[in-house]
Design a protein around this motif. Structure first.
Motif, PDB file in Angstrom:
ATOM      1  N   ASP A 166      28.431  39.202 -15.802  1.00 32.36           N
ATOM      2  CA  ASP A 166      29.086  39.033 -17.110  1.00 32.36           C
ATOM      3  C   ASP A 166      29.582  37.585 -17.217  1.00 32.36           C
ATOM      4  O   ASP A 166      29.780  36.927 -16.192  1.00 32.36           O
ATOM      5  CB  ASP A 166      30.316  39.942 -17.227  1.00 32.36           C
ATOM      6  CG  ASP A 166      29.990  41.371 -16.887  1.00 32.36           C
ATOM      7  OD1 ASP A 166      29.226  41.977 -17.641  1.00 32.36           O
ATOM      8  OD2 ASP A 166      30.476  41.852 -15.838  1.00 32.36           O
ATOM      9  N   PRO A 167      29.841  37.123 -18.436  1.00 30.31           N
ATOM     10  CA  PRO A 167      30.405  35.774 -18.575  1.00 30.31           C
ATOM     11  C   PRO A 167      31.743  35.655 -17.831  1.00 30.31           C
ATOM     12  O   PRO A 167      32.514  36.610 -17.796  1.00 30.31           O
ATOM     13  CB  PRO A 167      30.631  35.638 -20.086  1.00 30.31           C
ATOM     14  CG  PRO A 167      29.681  36.596 -20.704  1.00 30.31           C
ATOM     15  CD  PRO A 167      29.564  37.743 -19.741  1.00 30.31           C
ATOM     16  N   HIS A 168      31.972  34.488 -17.248  1.00 30.88           N
ATOM     17  CA  HIS A 168      33.270  34.288 -16.577  1.00 30.88           C
ATOM     18  C   HIS A 168      34.272  33.711 -17.577  1.00 30.88           C
ATOM     19  O   HIS A 168      33.913  33.399 -18.721  1.00 30.88           O
ATOM     20  CB  HIS A 168      33.117  33.380 -15.352  1.00 30.88           C
ATOM     21  CG  HIS A 168      32.498  32.068 -15.657  1.00 30.88           C
ATOM     22  ND1 HIS A 168      33.167  31.082 -16.321  1.00 30.88           N
ATOM     23  CD2 HIS A 168      31.247  31.577 -15.429  1.00 30.88           C
ATOM     24  CE1 HIS A 168      32.379  30.036 -16.468  1.00 30.88           C
ATOM     25  NE2 HIS A 168      31.192  30.319 -15.945  1.00 30.88           N
ATOM     26  N   ASP A 169      35.509  33.541 -17.098  1.00 36.62           N
ATOM     27  CA  ASP A 169      36.596  33.160 -18.003  1.00 36.62           C
ATOM     28  C   ASP A 169      37.004  31.699 -17.829  1.00 36.62           C
ATOM     29  O   ASP A 169      38.049  31.294 -18.286  1.00 36.62           O
ATOM     30  CB  ASP A 169      37.804  34.057 -17.705  1.00 36.62           C
ATOM     31  CG  ASP A 169      38.127  34.088 -16.205  1.00 36.62           C
ATOM     32  OD1 ASP A 169      37.383  33.425 -15.429  1.00 36.62           O
ATOM     33  OD2 ASP A 169      39.081  34.763 -15.798  1.00 36.62           O
ATOM     34  N   GLN A 170      36.179  30.902 -17.168  1.00 36.46           N
ATOM     35  CA  GLN A 170      36.629  29.549 -16.817  1.00 36.46           C
ATOM     36  C   GLN A 170      35.825  28.494 -17.568  1.00 36.46           C
ATOM     37  O   GLN A 170      34.616  28.375 -17.358  1.00 36.46           O
ATOM     38  CB  GLN A 170      36.463  29.372 -15.300  1.00 36.46           C
ATOM     39  CG  GLN A 170      37.281  28.206 -14.791  1.00 36.46           C
ATOM     40  CD  GLN A 170      37.117  27.998 -13.308  1.00 36.46           C
ATOM     41  OE1 GLN A 170      37.424  28.864 -12.514  1.00 36.46           O
ATOM     42  NE2 GLN A 170      36.621  26.840 -12.930  1.00 36.46           N
ATOM     43  N   ASP A 171      36.495  27.710 -18.421  1.00 38.21           N
ATOM     44  CA  ASP A 171      35.733  26.729 -19.195  1.00 38.21           C
ATOM     45  C   ASP A 171      35.820  25.320 -18.618  1.00 38.21           C
ATOM     46  O   ASP A 171      35.111  24.435 -19.062  1.00 38.21           O
ATOM     47  CB  ASP A 171      36.201  26.740 -20.670  1.00 38.21           C
ATOM     48  CG  ASP A 171      37.682  26.414 -20.794  1.00 38.21           C
ATOM     49  OD1 ASP A 171      38.380  26.398 -19.757  1.00 38.21           O
ATOM     50  OD2 ASP A 171      38.152  26.164 -21.924  1.00 38.21           O
ATOM     51  N   PRO A 193      32.308  25.572 -13.407  1.00 40.20           N
ATOM     52  CA  PRO A 193      31.514  26.451 -14.284  1.00 40.20           C
ATOM     53  C   PRO A 193      30.217  25.757 -14.696  1.00 40.20           C
ATOM     54  O   PRO A 193      30.237  24.778 -15.431  1.00 40.20           O
ATOM     55  CB  PRO A 193      32.438  26.663 -15.486  1.00 40.20           C
ATOM     56  CG  PRO A 193      33.368  25.509 -15.488  1.00 40.20           C
ATOM     57  CD  PRO A 193      33.461  24.968 -14.095  1.00 40.20           C
ATOM     58  N   GLU A 197      27.324  32.433 -17.336  1.00 38.49           N
ATOM     59  CA  GLU A 197      27.413  33.453 -16.287  1.00 38.49           C
ATOM     60  C   GLU A 197      27.166  32.851 -14.911  1.00 38.49           C
ATOM     61  O   GLU A 197      26.715  33.546 -13.988  1.00 38.49           O
ATOM     62  CB  GLU A 197      26.400  34.571 -16.573  1.00 38.49           C
ATOM     63  CG  GLU A 197      26.842  35.424 -17.742  1.00 38.49           C
ATOM     64  CD  GLU A 197      25.703  36.156 -18.408  1.00 38.49           C
ATOM     65  OE1 GLU A 197      24.542  35.948 -18.020  1.00 38.49           O
ATOM     66  OE2 GLU A 197      25.982  36.944 -19.321  1.00 38.49           O
ATOM     67  N   ARG A 228      38.921  37.167  -8.800  1.00 36.45           N
ATOM     68  CA  ARG A 228      38.925  36.630 -10.172  1.00 36.45           C
ATOM     69  C   ARG A 228      38.285  37.604 -11.165  1.00 36.45           C
ATOM     70  O   ARG A 228      38.135  37.304 -12.340  1.00 36.45           O
ATOM     71  CB  ARG A 228      38.157  35.300 -10.213  1.00 36.45           C
ATOM     72  CG  ARG A 228      38.776  34.159  -9.430  1.00 36.45           C
ATOM     73  CD  ARG A 228      39.940  33.489 -10.146  1.00 36.45           C
ATOM     74  NE  ARG A 228      39.632  33.021 -11.467  1.00 36.45           N
ATOM     75  CZ  ARG A 228      39.286  31.759 -11.778  1.00 36.45           C
ATOM     76  NH1 ARG A 228      39.250  30.865 -10.825  1.00 36.45           N
ATOM     77  NH2 ARG A 228      39.021  31.410 -13.022  1.00 36.45           N
ATOM     78  N   TRP A 230      35.079  38.578 -11.044  1.00 33.73           N
ATOM     79  CA  TRP A 230      33.676  38.219 -11.287  1.00 33.73           C
ATOM     80  C   TRP A 230      32.771  39.137 -10.471  1.00 33.73           C
ATOM     81  O   TRP A 230      32.971  39.280  -9.255  1.00 33.73           O
ATOM     82  CB  TRP A 230      33.405  36.772 -10.864  1.00 33.73           C
ATOM     83  CG  TRP A 230      34.248  35.761 -11.568  1.00 33.73           C
ATOM     84  CD1 TRP A 230      34.820  35.843 -12.803  1.00 33.73           C
ATOM     85  CD2 TRP A 230      34.630  34.475 -11.052  1.00 33.73           C
ATOM     86  NE1 TRP A 230      35.526  34.701 -13.094  1.00 33.73           N
ATOM     87  CE2 TRP A 230      35.423  33.842 -12.042  1.00 33.73           C
ATOM     88  CE3 TRP A 230      34.377  33.772  -9.877  1.00 33.73           C
ATOM     89  CZ2 TRP A 230      35.960  32.569 -11.883  1.00 33.73           C
ATOM     90  CZ3 TRP A 230      34.901  32.504  -9.706  1.00 33.73           C
ATOM     91  CH2 TRP A 230      35.699  31.907 -10.709  1.00 33.73           C
TER      92      TRP A 230
END
Ligand SMILES: Cc1cc2nc3c(=O)[nH]c(=O)nc-3n(C[C@H](O)[C@H](O)[C@H](O)COP(=O)(O)OP(=O)(O)OC[C@H]3O[C@@H](n4cnc5c(N)ncnc54)[C@H](O)[C@@H]3O)c2cc1C
Length: 392
Positions: A166-171, A193, A197, A228, A230
């Motif tokens: 799934d997409p992660h939350d870190q930009d 990142p 994903e 995290r 992930w």
């Protein structure tokens, strides 16, 4: 059958430093007969090299611009008592892109890959199998010379590029996450990142010893990812590093260990940051310097590169003092406090630190206030010479 080749300049080692010199020379002196020689079949090995925008002078950015694969507008750090976002460009170069760019830019005959070099002087190279190259000048960029001549700590790591389900939350890059359990010195996770994903996660240690157990570190990366939230689908690629953190040493002896009169670049020239072991900013400076030299004969190359490396070493005593404080004054499980305090300072000071260009005011600021380690041990560590133990 062994052959003889003549050229204007032979660069031995098609890693980061050697490739940048070849690219800079080709751009500034298009007619030059360059040979870039490497024992491997690819340029640059298998790396991701990261750097801050402020590491590279504006007038040198053209050299790295075509290589950049990822860029971000800022980065983050996180410590037990302090987290922070810092603005400013952060970039990553993949070795595959360096390889592609070098192949697309240099004429085919310039690339001599899969050729292991047996010996060299400042005007000749002998390749295993007997081929001899006679060159106006030779640069040795084969990676470190005798690091054993320095008093060292180590920055060691295993990094894995993870493909998530799934997409992660870190930009943004998290360049130091030190909120994790401290073990084997100062430990942090570095997380870059690289896609929606995809994330490159490195488990890193500022350790007294260079030994690394990849199995243990892989497990810790998996645990960190799970923590995290992930879900890892698979590991795309992996890299490992054991980089020198220089506490003290004799630069002239190090230079001589790679051949007294031989022009050198990259790690071989000692052109790396004493605290991070990173060499990209210095490699760019060295490439720009070589491309502007009046002559490319062995003697001129030697004197110019020696001068650059020696001046760089002399200007960086401050970082070696800080390294001694980190490794000799702070107990291993409390080393993170030194970095936690450092990351409370002005962003400009932090940027100049990584670029290896700290000003006198920066140095005073770093040492002002209450040190994060006991004062007696800090003074002893600053004064200590190679091999001197500081009593805890
Ligand atoms: C995993 C890892 C990640 C790193 N990440 C960063 C980073 O993000 N940013 C940064 O600034 N620094 C980073 N570094 C530190 C440093 O910048 C790199 O190690 C950098 O590649 C050093 O450049 P170099 O040109 O001196 O040596 P290298 O890039 O190692 O190049 C040396 C070349 O010489 C060749 N060679 C060696 N012996 C011979 C021989 N006898 N004949 C022919 N060829 C030979 C090798 O095949 C190699 O290609 C990293 C290091 C590692 C190991």
């Amino acid at each position: 059958m062994p052959s003889k080749i003549s050229c204007d300049i032979a660069i031995v080692g098609g890693g980061l430093a050697g490739s940048l010199i070849a690219l800079a020379l080709h751009a500034k002196r298009p007619g030059l007969d360059i040979r870039l020689i490497d024992g491997s079949d690819v340029i640059g090995g298998d790396h991701i090299w990261s750097f801050f925008a402020s590491d590279v002078a504006p007038e040198h950015r053209w050299l790295v611009a075509p290589l950049i694969g990822h860029m971000w507008r800022g980065h983050r750090v996180a410590f037990p008592a302090h987290a922070r976002e810092i603005d400013g460009g952060y970039y990553a170069i993949r070795s595959e892109q360096l390889d592609r760019h070098v192949r697309a830019t240099l004429p085919p005959r310039a690339l001599m890959l899969g050729k292991r070099v047996a010996s060299l002087t400042r005007s000749s190279v002998v390749i295993v199998g007997g081929t001899r190259i006679k060159a106006g000048g030779v640069i040795d960029a084969r990676g470190p010379a005798d690091l054993g001549l320095f008093a060292l700590g180590w920055q060691k790591f295993v990094g894995q590029e993870l493909v998530l389900s799934d997409p992660h939350d870190q930009d943004q890059p998290l360049v130091m996450d030190a909120t994790i359990r401290q073990t084997d010195g100062y430990r942090f996770v570095y997380a870059l990142p690289t896609g929606v994903e995809r994330i490159f996660v490195e488990d890193t240690y500022y350790s007294d010893v260079p030994e690394l157990d990849p199995t243990v570190l892989r497990k810790r990366i998996a645990d960190y990812a799970a923590g995290r939230g992930w879900r890892v689908e698979h590991v795309l690629r992996e890299e490992q590093g054991v980089l020198p953190v220089v506490l003290d040493g004799d630069f002239d002896a190090y230079w001589a260990s790679g051949g007294q009169q031989v022009p050198k670049a990259g790690m071989r020239a000692g052109l790396f940051h004493p605290t991070t072991g990173y060499s990209l900013p210095d490699a760019v400076r060295a490439a720009a310097l070589v491309a502007e030299l009046d002559s490319l004969d062995g003697a001129t190359l030697h004197d110019a590169l020696f001068d650059l490396a020696k001046k760089t070493w002399d200007a960086r005593g401050f970082y070696r003092i800080l390294n001694r404080m980190l490794f000799r004054a702070a107990s291993p499980d409390e080393r993170y406090k030194v970095l936690e305090r450092f990351y409370r300072l002005d962003p400009g000071l932090i940027a100049r630190f990584y670029a290896g260009r700290s000003t006198m005011l920066d140095k005073l600021r770093v040492f002002s206030g209450k040190p994060p380690v006991p004062i007696g041990r800090a003074i002893a560590a600053v004064r200590s010479r190679p091999g001197t133990a500081v009593r805890r």
